[in-house]
Motif scaffolding. Sequence first.
Motif, PDB file in Angstrom:
ATOM      1  N   ASP A  62       0.834  -1.220   0.000  1.00  0.00           N
ATOM      2  CA  ASP A  62       0.000   0.000   0.000  1.00  0.00           C
ATOM      3  C   ASP A  62       0.862   1.259   0.000  1.00  0.00           C
ATOM      4  OD1 ASP A  62       0.891  -0.159   2.642  1.00  0.00           O
ATOM      5  OD2 ASP A  62      -1.029   0.439   3.498  1.00  0.00           O
ATOM      6  N   PHE A  63       1.659   1.396  -1.043  1.00  0.00           N
ATOM      7  CA  PHE A  63       2.620   2.494  -1.136  1.00  0.00           C
ATOM      8  C   PHE A  63       1.947   3.867  -1.019  1.00  0.00           C
ATOM      9  CE2 PHE A  63       5.128   5.600  -3.524  1.00  0.00           C
ATOM     10  CZ  PHE A  63       6.343   5.492  -2.852  1.00  0.00           C
ATOM     11  N   ASP A  64       0.878   4.101  -1.762  1.00  0.00           N
ATOM     12  CA  ASP A  64       0.234   5.412  -1.722  1.00  0.00           C
ATOM     13  C   ASP A  64      -0.251   5.766  -0.318  1.00  0.00           C
ATOM     14  OD1 ASP A  64       0.579   6.042  -4.472  1.00  0.00           O
ATOM     15  OD2 ASP A  64      -1.128   4.761  -4.975  1.00  0.00           O
ATOM     16  N   GLU A  65      -0.800   4.792   0.384  1.00  0.00           N
ATOM     17  CA  GLU A  65      -1.255   5.027   1.754  1.00  0.00           C
ATOM     18  C   GLU A  65      -0.081   5.334   2.677  1.00  0.00           C
ATOM     19  OE1 GLU A  65      -2.232   2.514  -0.159  1.00  0.00           O
ATOM     20  OE2 GLU A  65      -4.422   2.635  -0.288  1.00  0.00           O
ATOM     21  N   ALA A  66       1.046   4.642   2.480  1.00  0.00           N
ATOM     22  CA  ALA A  66       2.233   4.908   3.296  1.00  0.00           C
ATOM     23  C   ALA A  66       2.728   6.333   3.072  1.00  0.00           C
ATOM     24  CB  ALA A  66       3.334   3.898   2.988  1.00  0.00           C
ATOM     25  N   VAL A  67       2.722   6.801   1.827  1.00  0.00           N
ATOM     26  CA  VAL A  67       3.132   8.175   1.521  1.00  0.00           C
ATOM     27  C   VAL A  67       2.186   9.161   2.204  1.00  0.00           C
ATOM     28  CG1 VAL A  67       3.373   9.880  -0.339  1.00  0.00           C
ATOM     29  CG2 VAL A  67       4.306   7.574  -0.623  1.00  0.00           C
ATOM     30  N   GLU A  68       0.896   8.871   2.165  1.00  0.00           N
ATOM     31  CA  GLU A  68      -0.081   9.745   2.825  1.00  0.00           C
ATOM     32  C   GLU A  68       0.133   9.765   4.330  1.00  0.00           C
ATOM     33  OE1 GLU A  68      -4.050   8.626   1.663  1.00  0.00           O
ATOM     34  OE2 GLU A  68      -3.586   8.873  -0.469  1.00  0.00           O
ATOM     35  N   ARG A  69       0.413   8.612   4.923  1.00  0.00           N
ATOM     36  CA  ARG A  69       0.651   8.564   6.372  1.00  0.00           C
ATOM     37  C   ARG A  69       1.896   9.367   6.742  1.00  0.00           C
ATOM     38  NH1 ARG A  69      -0.748   2.992   5.523  1.00  0.00           N
ATOM     39  NH2 ARG A  69       1.465   2.443   5.674  1.00  0.00           N
ATOM     40  N   ALA A  70       2.947   9.245   5.937  1.00  0.00           N
ATOM     41  CA  ALA A  70       4.170  10.018   6.194  1.00  0.00           C
ATOM     42  C   ALA A  70       3.880  11.514   6.102  1.00  0.00           C
ATOM     43  CB  ALA A  70       5.274   9.615   5.219  1.00  0.00           C
ATOM     44  N   ALA A  71       3.109  11.914   5.112  1.00  0.00           N
ATOM     45  CA  ALA A  71       2.760  13.327   4.955  1.00  0.00           C
ATOM     46  C   ALA A  71       1.908  13.818   6.122  1.00  0.00           C
ATOM     47  CB  ALA A  71       2.033  13.545   3.632  1.00  0.00           C
ATOM     48  N   SER A  72       1.058  12.953   6.659  1.00  0.00           N
ATOM     49  CA  SER A  72       0.153  13.361   7.741  1.00  0.00           C
ATOM     50  C   SER A  72       0.894  13.765   9.005  1.00  0.00           C
ATOM     51  CB  SER A  72      -0.848  12.247   8.050  1.00  0.00           C
ATOM     52  OG  SER A  72      -0.258  11.206   8.819  1.00  0.00           O
ATOM     53  N   ILE A  73       2.121  13.289   9.170  1.00  0.00           N
ATOM     54  CA  ILE A  73       2.912  13.666  10.348  1.00  0.00           C
ATOM     55  C   ILE A  73       4.105  14.531   9.953  1.00  0.00           C
ATOM     56  CG2 ILE A  73       2.198  11.711  11.759  1.00  0.00           C
ATOM     57  CD1 ILE A  73       4.962  10.440  11.122  1.00  0.00           C
ATOM     58  N   SER A  74       4.074  15.040   8.731  1.00  0.00           N
ATOM     59  CA  SER A  74       5.158  15.903   8.227  1.00  0.00           C
ATOM     60  C   SER A  74       6.520  15.240   8.367  1.00  0.00           C
ATOM     61  CB  SER A  74       5.137  17.262   8.931  1.00  0.00           C
ATOM     62  OG  SER A  74       3.902  17.902   8.735  1.00  0.00           O
ATOM     63  N   ALA A  75       6.588  13.960   8.022  1.00  0.00           N
ATOM     64  CA  ALA A  75       7.866  13.248   8.062  1.00  0.00           C
ATOM     65  C   ALA A  75       8.859  13.933   7.122  1.00  0.00           C
ATOM     66  CB  ALA A  75       7.675  11.787   7.648  1.00  0.00           C
ATOM     67  N   VAL A  76      10.112  13.952   7.510  1.00  0.00           N
ATOM     68  CA  VAL A  76      11.160  14.544   6.686  1.00  0.00           C
ATOM     69  C   VAL A  76      11.400  13.637   5.481  1.00  0.00           C
ATOM     70  CG1 VAL A  76      13.589  15.228   6.591  1.00  0.00           C
ATOM     71  CG2 VAL A  76      12.241  15.664   8.667  1.00  0.00           C
ATOM     72  N   VAL A  77      11.181  14.179   4.293  1.00  0.00           N
ATOM     73  CA  VAL A  77      11.358  13.429   3.057  1.00  0.00           C
ATOM     74  C   VAL A  77      12.727  13.770   2.471  1.00  0.00           C
ATOM     75  CG1 VAL A  77      10.500  13.036   0.710  1.00  0.00           C
ATOM     76  CG2 VAL A  77       8.881  13.419   2.599  1.00  0.00           C
ATOM     77  N   LEU A  78      13.544  12.749   2.268  1.00  0.00           N
ATOM     78  CA  LEU A  78      14.861  12.932   1.670  1.00  0.00           C
ATOM     79  C   LEU A  78      14.796  12.832   0.149  1.00  0.00           C
ATOM     80  CD1 LEU A  78      16.932  10.721   4.131  1.00  0.00           C
ATOM     81  CD2 LEU A  78      16.647  13.211   4.167  1.00  0.00           C
ATOM     82  N   ASP A  79      13.891  11.975  -0.349  1.00  0.00           N
ATOM     83  CA  ASP A  79      13.772  11.766  -1.789  1.00  0.00           C
ATOM     84  C   ASP A  79      12.433  11.112  -2.076  1.00  0.00           C
ATOM     85  OD1 ASP A  79      14.395  11.683  -4.482  1.00  0.00           O
ATOM     86  OD2 ASP A  79      15.681   9.923  -4.321  1.00  0.00           O
ATOM     87  N   GLY A  80      11.790  11.547  -3.150  1.00  0.00           N
ATOM     88  CA  GLY A  80      10.561  10.923  -3.601  1.00  0.00           C
ATOM     89  C   GLY A  80       9.318  11.597  -3.049  1.00  0.00           C
ATOM     90  N   PRO A  81       8.203  10.924  -3.262  1.00  0.00           N
ATOM     91  CA  PRO A  81       8.101   9.616  -3.882  1.00  0.00           C
ATOM     92  C   PRO A  81       8.490   9.674  -5.353  1.00  0.00           C
ATOM     93  CG  PRO A  81       5.923  10.491  -3.434  1.00  0.00           C
ATOM     94  CD  PRO A  81       6.904  11.455  -2.876  1.00  0.00           C
ATOM     95  N   ARG A  82       9.127   8.585  -5.782  1.00  0.00           N
ATOM     96  CA  ARG A  82       9.609   8.544  -7.156  1.00  0.00           C
ATOM     97  C   ARG A  82       9.668   7.101  -7.622  1.00  0.00           C
ATOM     98  NH1 ARG A  82      14.840   6.827  -7.788  1.00  0.00           N
ATOM     99  NH2 ARG A  82      16.138   6.730  -5.957  1.00  0.00           N
TER     100      ARG A  82
END
Length: 129
Positions: A78-98
Amino acid sequence: MQAQPLIAVSDVEASSRWYQTVLGARSAHGGKDYEQLMFGERLILQLHRWEAHGHAHMGDPEKRPYGNGVLLWFHTEDFDEAVERAASISAVVLDGPRENTNASHREIWLRDPDGYVVVIAGPYGDTGM
């Protein structure tokens, strides 16, 4: 055989909440010193407070970066859901999603609260961006 990675963290409870949210995992132990995180019935990550229990080979909390050369890599359906969950807590993104064309999947690279690099990868062949 199955890997059961353990990382040393400064705040087990805060790290547990971060990983539970980002990975969609659940607590199987809980506590200030040690945690086990489960996905379904599978143990996917252990968290251990740096100073707890005096383990001789845990490492030195004063030496950074933690996990130099080690990536915590998680595969998810469930990649898209994982990206949404990371965004919901303002996780620091180093790269991507890509899309990673070499691996034929999508991925996002994050930094957890203690500075560890966490990669979440979608299923093989999931290149739809």
